[in-house]
Design an enzyme around this catalytic site. Structure first.
Site, PDB file in Angstrom:
ATOM      1  N   ARG A 150       0.342  -1.313  -0.437  1.00  0.00           N
ATOM      2  CA  ARG A 150       0.146   0.545   0.405  1.00  0.00           C
ATOM      3  C   ARG A 150       0.920   1.443   0.454  1.00  0.00           C
ATOM      4  NH1 ARG A 150      -2.220  -3.543   3.587  1.00  0.00           N
ATOM      5  NH2 ARG A 150      -3.745  -4.137   3.549  1.00  0.00           N
ATOM      6  N   LYS A 174      -1.387  -2.252   8.261  1.00  0.00           N
ATOM      7  CA  LYS A 174      -2.676  -2.454   8.741  1.00  0.00           C
ATOM      8  C   LYS A 174      -2.388  -2.839  10.133  1.00  0.00           C
ATOM      9  CE  LYS A 174      -5.789  -1.167   5.167  1.00  0.00           C
ATOM     10  NZ  LYS A 174      -7.627  -1.501   4.535  1.00  0.00           N
ATOM     11  N   HIS A 245      -4.179   1.969  -5.626  1.00  0.00           N
ATOM     12  CA  HIS A 245      -4.436   0.732  -5.546  1.00  0.00           C
ATOM     13  C   HIS A 245      -4.185   0.013  -6.896  1.00  0.00           C
ATOM     14  CE1 HIS A 245      -4.387   0.228  -0.915  1.00  0.00           C
ATOM     15  NE2 HIS A 245      -5.347  -0.800  -1.229  1.00  0.00           N
ATOM     16  N   ARG A 248      -0.948  -2.454  -6.776  1.00  0.00           N
ATOM     17  CA  ARG A 248      -1.203  -3.046  -5.862  1.00  0.00           C
ATOM     18  C   ARG A 248      -2.301  -3.933  -6.238  1.00  0.00           C
ATOM     19  NH1 ARG A 248      -1.304  -4.378  -0.499  1.00  0.00           N
ATOM     20  NH2 ARG A 248      -3.097  -5.611   0.390  1.00  0.00           N
ATOM     21  N   HIS A 271      -2.987  -9.116   3.591  1.00  0.00           N
ATOM     22  CA  HIS A 271      -4.645  -9.609   4.149  1.00  0.00           C
ATOM     23  C   HIS A 271      -5.097  -9.853   5.186  1.00  0.00           C
ATOM     24  CE1 HIS A 271      -5.867  -8.771  -0.207  1.00  0.00           C
ATOM     25  NE2 HIS A 271      -6.096  -7.510   0.316  1.00  0.00           N
ATOM     26  N   TYR A 280      -9.334 -11.632  -6.681  1.00  0.00           N
ATOM     27  CA  TYR A 280      -8.555 -11.356  -7.508  1.00  0.00           C
ATOM     28  C   TYR A 280      -8.974 -12.734  -8.278  1.00  0.00           C
ATOM     29  CZ  TYR A 280      -6.978  -7.560  -5.103  1.00  0.00           C
ATOM     30  OH  TYR A 280      -6.064  -6.581  -4.519  1.00  0.00           O
TER      31      TYR A 280
END
Length: 299
Positions: A150, A174, A245, A248, A271, A280
């Site tokens: 990110r 995150k 993004h 990404r 994730h 995806y």
């Protein structure tokens, strides 16, 4: 128990920042969401959080739809306020049933936008020259695509987070979760040139350890990265609207299309849930179908 709404709010923001250890951007989103809701209550003449019932919650959410906000944004705001009331209930025994009863809107079936490999190749090939800005921008793009990180993770990378021997970078994701992400020879070459020839000139007597810096020598911001990417697109004469993004998304899509397994891609992207990565697979399937329909003689 006696309480003041502003005090509950301030304690809640401190809670998500310090105890939940959320990122600065997430804390800011939570704070804005709660403040907007409290402003709504003030307009409605509600001064006691215990007076908030399901109809008020529904009225507020209806107003969000009327503003034309995306479902994902509305869902986040519901989560923020629900979390706020849950905290208020545990700390001050405030009734939190209004938002517990509220359902999240169904997610929009919108696939992430990504670059095709030829588009990225055109973007990379648009770089010319070895001036300090071009070297920095090229290294930035190479590292973004090589790792799928990110933009907030990119701007927080320190010089010491790069392990040249192993070809990996330590990333703060995150929830302040750390992970190691590998990068290849193209990114390594670009980083070497940037750190040797560009960064020392950009620093201008500044002293800090951030890897990427702006033209004043200060740490590069998320907004700065977005501006750099937009300028790249204009130089490459690509007419697709870019947002960070997309690189990404391209990273994940190209890995899966090349045969990478889902768990590995999940780990690389950072994730928490596999469902976040599974989107995806829809992209790669759609890409396969389009290729088939455009190339098979009897399609």
């Amino acid at each position: 128990m006696v309480y003041q709404t502003s005090v509950v709010r301030d304690e809640y923001i401190s809670y998500v920042r310090l105890e939940k250890n959320y990122s600065a951007n997430t804390v800011l989103e939570y704070e804005n969401d709660v403040n907007e809701f409290l402003a709504f209550l003030q307009i409605e003449g509600i001064t006691d959080l215990n007076e908030v019932t399901y109809p008020e919650a529904r009225l507020y959410v209806t107003g969000l739809y009327d503003k034309g906000l995306a479902r994902a944004t509305i869902s986040r705001k519901i989560s923020s306020i629900r979390s706020f009331f849950k905290f208020a209930n545990s700390r001050y025994s405030i009734n939190d049933s209004a938002f517990r009863l509220l359902h999240h809107p169904k997610k929009e079936e919108r696939l992430p936008a990504f670059f095709y490999e030829k588009e990225l190749e055109q973007l990379f090939n648009s770089f010319e020259g070895d001036d300090k800005k071009s070297l920095r921008d090229y290294a930035l793009l190479e590292l973004l695509y090589a790792t799928g990180i990110r933009v907030s993770e990119l701007t927080s990378i320190r010089m010491q987070d790069i392990d040249d021997y192993l070809g990996i970078v330590l990333v703060m994701g995150k929830g302040r979760k750390e992970r190691y992400v590998p990068f290849g020879s193209f990114a390594q070459t670009a980083l070497d040139a940037y750190r040797e020839k560009s960064r020392p000139l950009l620093m201008k007597q500044k002293e800090h350890d951030r890897l990427f810096v702006n033209l004043r020598g200060d740490p590069l911001t998320d907004r700065g990265v977005r501006h750099i990417l937009t300028m790249m697109m204009e130089r490459a004469a690509l007419h697709t609207k870019i947002y960070p993004h997309m690189i990404r998304h391209s990273f994940a899509t190209h890995l899966l299309a090349g045969g990478a397994d889902m768990r590995t891609v999940q780990e690389l992207l950072g994730h928490s849930h596999l469902s976040s990565t599974q989107v995806y697979t829809h992209i790669t399937k759609e890409h396969l179908r389009n290729t088939y329909m455009n190339t098979h003689p009897r399609a």
